[in-house]
Design a protein around this motif. Structure first.
Motif, mmCIF file in Angstrom:
data_model
loop_
_atom_site.group_PDB
_atom_site.id
_atom_site.type_symbol
_atom_site.label_atom_id
_atom_site.label_comp_id
_atom_site.label_asym_id
_atom_site.label_seq_id
_atom_site.Cartn_x
_atom_site.Cartn_y
_atom_site.Cartn_z
ATOM 1 N N PHE A 101 -4.764 -0.015 -8.275
ATOM 2 C CA PHE A 101 -6.047 0.664 -8.118
ATOM 3 C C PHE A 101 -6.001 1.453 -6.818
ATOM 4 O O PHE A 101 -5.184 1.182 -5.938
ATOM 5 N N GLU A 102 -6.857 2.441 -6.705
ATOM 6 C CA GLU A 102 -6.928 3.234 -5.479
ATOM 7 C C GLU A 102 -8.113 2.764 -4.650
ATOM 8 O O GLU A 102 -9.220 2.598 -5.162
ATOM 9 N N TYR A 103 -7.882 2.572 -3.343
ATOM 10 C CA TYR A 103 -8.982 2.175 -2.472
ATOM 11 C C TYR A 103 -8.621 2.527 -1.041
ATOM 12 O O TYR A 103 -7.513 2.990 -0.741
ATOM 13 N N ALA B 4 0.855 -1.189 0.000
ATOM 14 C CA ALA B 4 0.000 0.000 0.000
ATOM 15 C C ALA B 4 0.891 1.238 0.000
ATOM 16 O O ALA B 4 1.881 1.291 0.725
ATOM 17 N N VAL B 5 0.533 2.214 -0.807
ATOM 18 C CA VAL B 5 1.219 3.511 -0.827
ATOM 19 C C VAL B 5 0.162 4.577 -0.595
ATOM 20 O O VAL B 5 -0.780 4.723 -1.382
ATOM 21 N N GLN B 6 0.314 5.316 0.499
ATOM 22 C CA GLN B 6 -0.705 6.287 0.884
ATOM 23 C C GLN B 6 -0.692 7.520 -0.008
ATOM 24 O O GLN B 6 0.371 8.028 -0.392
ATOM 25 N N LEU B 7 -1.878 8.018 -0.316
ATOM 26 C CA LEU B 7 -2.048 9.260 -1.062
ATOM 27 C C LEU B 7 -2.371 10.396 -0.098
ATOM 28 O O LEU B 7 -2.986 10.176 0.946
ATOM 29 N N ASP B 8 -1.964 11.600 -0.459
ATOM 30 C CA ASP B 8 -2.342 12.766 0.339
ATOM 31 C C ASP B 8 -2.304 13.998 -0.540
ATOM 32 O O ASP B 8 -1.542 14.070 -1.514
ATOM 33 N N THR B 9 -3.131 14.976 -0.201
ATOM 34 C CA THR B 9 -3.260 16.178 -1.021
ATOM 35 C C THR B 9 -2.043 17.093 -0.934
ATOM 36 O O THR B 9 -1.789 17.871 -1.855
ATOM 37 N N ILE B 10 -1.291 17.032 0.158
ATOM 38 C CA ILE B 10 -0.175 17.962 0.364
ATOM 39 C C ILE B 10 0.937 17.687 -0.637
ATOM 40 O O ILE B 10 1.336 16.545 -0.854
ATOM 41 N N HIS C 236 -4.875 1.731 4.518
ATOM 42 C CA HIS C 236 -4.442 2.500 5.688
ATOM 43 C C HIS C 236 -5.149 3.862 5.699
ATOM 44 O O HIS C 236 -5.477 4.412 6.740
ATOM 45 N N ALA C 237 -5.310 4.392 4.524
ATOM 46 C CA ALA C 237 -6.101 5.594 4.228
ATOM 47 C C ALA C 237 -6.430 5.436 2.748
ATOM 48 O O ALA C 237 -6.521 4.311 2.276
ATOM 49 N N ALA C 238 -6.603 6.527 2.018
ATOM 50 C CA ALA C 238 -6.696 6.394 0.570
ATOM 51 C C ALA C 238 -5.321 5.977 0.069
ATOM 52 O O ALA C 238 -4.340 6.698 0.259
ATOM 53 N N CYS C 239 -5.250 4.814 -0.554
ATOM 54 C CA CYS C 239 -3.955 4.236 -0.934
ATOM 55 C C CYS C 239 -3.993 3.710 -2.363
ATOM 56 O O CYS C 239 -5.036 3.297 -2.873
ATOM 57 N N ILE C 240 -2.826 3.706 -2.991
ATOM 58 C CA ILE C 240 -2.612 2.954 -4.215
ATOM 59 C C ILE C 240 -2.261 1.530 -3.797
ATOM 60 O O ILE C 240 -1.401 1.327 -2.933
ATOM 61 N N LEU C 241 -2.936 0.553 -4.410
ATOM 62 C CA LEU C 241 -2.780 -0.847 -4.031
ATOM 63 C C LEU C 241 -2.466 -1.679 -5.266
ATOM 64 O O LEU C 241 -2.937 -1.369 -6.366
ATOM 65 N N PRO C 242 -1.694 -2.757 -5.128
ATOM 66 C CA PRO C 242 -1.447 -3.636 -6.277
ATOM 67 C C PRO C 242 -2.753 -4.249 -6.765
ATOM 68 O O PRO C 242 -3.577 -4.684 -5.967
ATOM 69 N N ILE C 243 -2.940 -4.290 -8.071
ATOM 70 C CA ILE C 243 -4.216 -4.758 -8.625
ATOM 71 C C ILE C 243 -4.527 -6.191 -8.220
ATOM 72 O O ILE C 243 -5.705 -6.555 -8.061
ATOM 73 N N GLU C 244 -3.495 -7.002 -7.975
ATOM 74 C CA GLU C 244 -3.751 -8.400 -7.611
ATOM 75 C C GLU C 244 -4.414 -8.539 -6.245
ATOM 76 O O GLU C 244 -4.916 -9.619 -5.895
ATOM 77 N N TRP D 265 -7.076 -6.788 -5.414
ATOM 78 C CA TRP D 265 -8.492 -6.421 -5.541
ATOM 79 C C TRP D 265 -9.415 -7.429 -4.850
ATOM 80 O O TRP D 265 -10.293 -7.043 -4.070
ATOM 81 N N PRO D 266 -9.259 -8.748 -5.102
ATOM 82 C CA PRO D 266 -10.204 -9.695 -4.466
ATOM 83 C C PRO D 266 -10.167 -9.672 -2.945
ATOM 84 O O PRO D 266 -11.151 -10.016 -2.290
ATOM 85 N N HIS D 267 -9.020 -9.263 -2.364
ATOM 86 C CA HIS D 267 -8.867 -9.343 -0.913
ATOM 87 C C HIS D 267 -9.472 -8.152 -0.176
ATOM 88 O O HIS D 267 -9.485 -8.137 1.055
ATOM 89 N N PHE D 268 -9.974 -7.180 -0.930
ATOM 90 C CA PHE D 268 -10.707 -6.080 -0.306
ATOM 91 C C PHE D 268 -12.217 -6.267 -0.456
ATOM 92 O O PHE D 268 -12.992 -5.349 -0.181
#
Length: 390
Positions: free
Chosen positions: A84-86, A44-50, A89-97, A99-102
């Motif tokens: 994909f983004e979902y 997971a890589v967290q996104l933030d507006t700053i 931890h917060a809004a994060c970029i996640l590996p597409i593989e 997807w099923p685990h969310f």
């Protein structure tokens, strides 16, 4: 929950080095795998507006790989259906593989009884229809994100598309000018992954294992926090997750580790770099204090007179330790260290190195040091930088 007998006893130093290796800061960087490799490694890589030097999701691969091009970073995340983004931890970029685990989280959102924003009748179906015909689209393309200028005052369209994102019918496929770009999941997610067939227990086992592998070693709270699971969700699956129980000197709480992490001693070269406050190495304050003896708080949302270290103070990692902080800014092609905190004179070369690498990465040709917490070290730091630039 009864904790099994620990498989290993780790010193505090061993745990720190395991954590550094697991997060990609100890050992040879996997440059061949690049940004996508970093994403898969971290989970997971967290996104933030700053955005100061760059946005946080750009700073994450930079901290591990060095001056990888910023366009390369964005392309690696958003092109080719690799991520994909979902909500993790917060809004994060996640590996597409993953997807099923969310699926467990998507189901929870679908069953959620109350929402902060009302959804106008018919809007949800209209948004899906428009995306099917015209997507990918931003909320603006769909008719506008806000009813007024207030950030919280979403339009019905924005409410609908965000609800669809939570449900998994829509995916954020890109960030364009920081706006989410939405498309139908049926187009954006590879067919083999586009399902919610896994039950909650299987999803949770996978995410607990991923968290343990990404942390190397962690307490129950550390592991739960990584993908923002509940403690009882971790308790229900951790014994079957593949992680092994360990004890860590000075932690005072049971811990769990990736078995591969404790089988081989962590060795290799340490990275020297600036860290985003949203970096997964340090995003949990209690863990950061426990592992590094370093207290850090993001002060961007603290009133300016009450800030201690600055608006976006970035910890400096060197030799496997957190040796200082830098609050950076940019003025033209000058990187400005507005406020610097140093852990003594020995930290000066490391902070200088970190500043110079960051300056090169964001295409700055000069570095200016303003305030240093120990004024007698300001001249030493500025001199170290000047000698390298000369």
């Amino acid at each position: 929950m009864t904790t099994p007998r620990p498989a290993a006893e780790l010193s505090a130093d061993e745990a720190r080095r395991i954590a550094l290796r697991a997060q990609g800061f100890l050992g040879t960087p996997d440059r061949k795998a690049g940004v996508r490799g970093v994403l898969r490694h971290l989970g997971a890589v967290q996104l933030d507006t700053i955005s100061v030097l760059a946005r946080s999701h750009e700073l994450i691969p930079f901290a591990r790989l060095g001056a990888v091009g910023r366009k390369t970073v964005e392309h690696a995340y958003w092109h080719g259906a690799h991520a994909f983004e979902y909500w993790s931890h917060a809004a994060c970029i996640l590996p597409i593989e993953e997807w099923p685990h969310f699926a467990f989280r998507r189901r929870a959102y679908r069953n959620r009884p109350h929402w902060n924003h009302a959804l106008p009748e018919g809007t949800y179906d209209q948004v899906l229809k428009q995306l099917r015909a015209e997507g990918p689209l931003t909320a603006t393309d769909l008719g506008g994100a806000k009813k007024t200028s207030e950030w919280w005052d979403w339009s019905g369209t924005k409410v609908a598309v965000e609800r669809a994102l939570m449900y998994g019918e829509v995916v954020c496929v890109e960030r364009r000018g920081w706006k989410r770009v939405y498309d139908l999941a049926e187009r954006a997610v590879p067919t083999a992954l586009l399902h919610d067939e896994l039950d909650d227990a299987e999803c949770l086992r996978r995410l607990v294992l991923l968290a343990g592998q990404s942390l190397g070693v962690g307490t129950r709270a550390d592991i739960a926090d990584y993908h923002r699971l509940k403690g009882e969700q971790v308790d229900a699956v951790i014994a079957d997750s593949g992680l092994v129980p360990v004890t860590v000197e000075g932690w005072g709480k049971p811990a769990w580790a990736d078995p591969a992490a404790v089988e081989t001693a962590p060795r290799g070269r340490h990275r020297t770099t600036l860290l985003s406050p949203f970096d997964s190495l340090i995003w949990e304050r209690a863990r950061t204090e426990r592992i590094f003896g370093f207290t850090h708080r993001l002060e961007a949302y603290v009133p300016k007179p009450k800030r201690v270290h600055g608006y976006f103070a970035m910890p400096v990692l060197s030799g496997g330790r957190l040796v200082g902080r830098v609050d950076p800014a940019r003025e033209g092609r000058t990187l400005v260290a507005r406020q610097v905190t140093l852990d003594g004179p020995k930290a000066v070369p490391a902070v200088a190195q970190a500043l110079l690498e960051a300056a090169t990465w964001v295409d700055c040709t000069d570095v200016r040091v303003e305030r240093v917490d120990a004024p007698e070290l300001r001249e030493q730091l500025a001199g170290e930088i000047a000698r390298t630039l000369a």
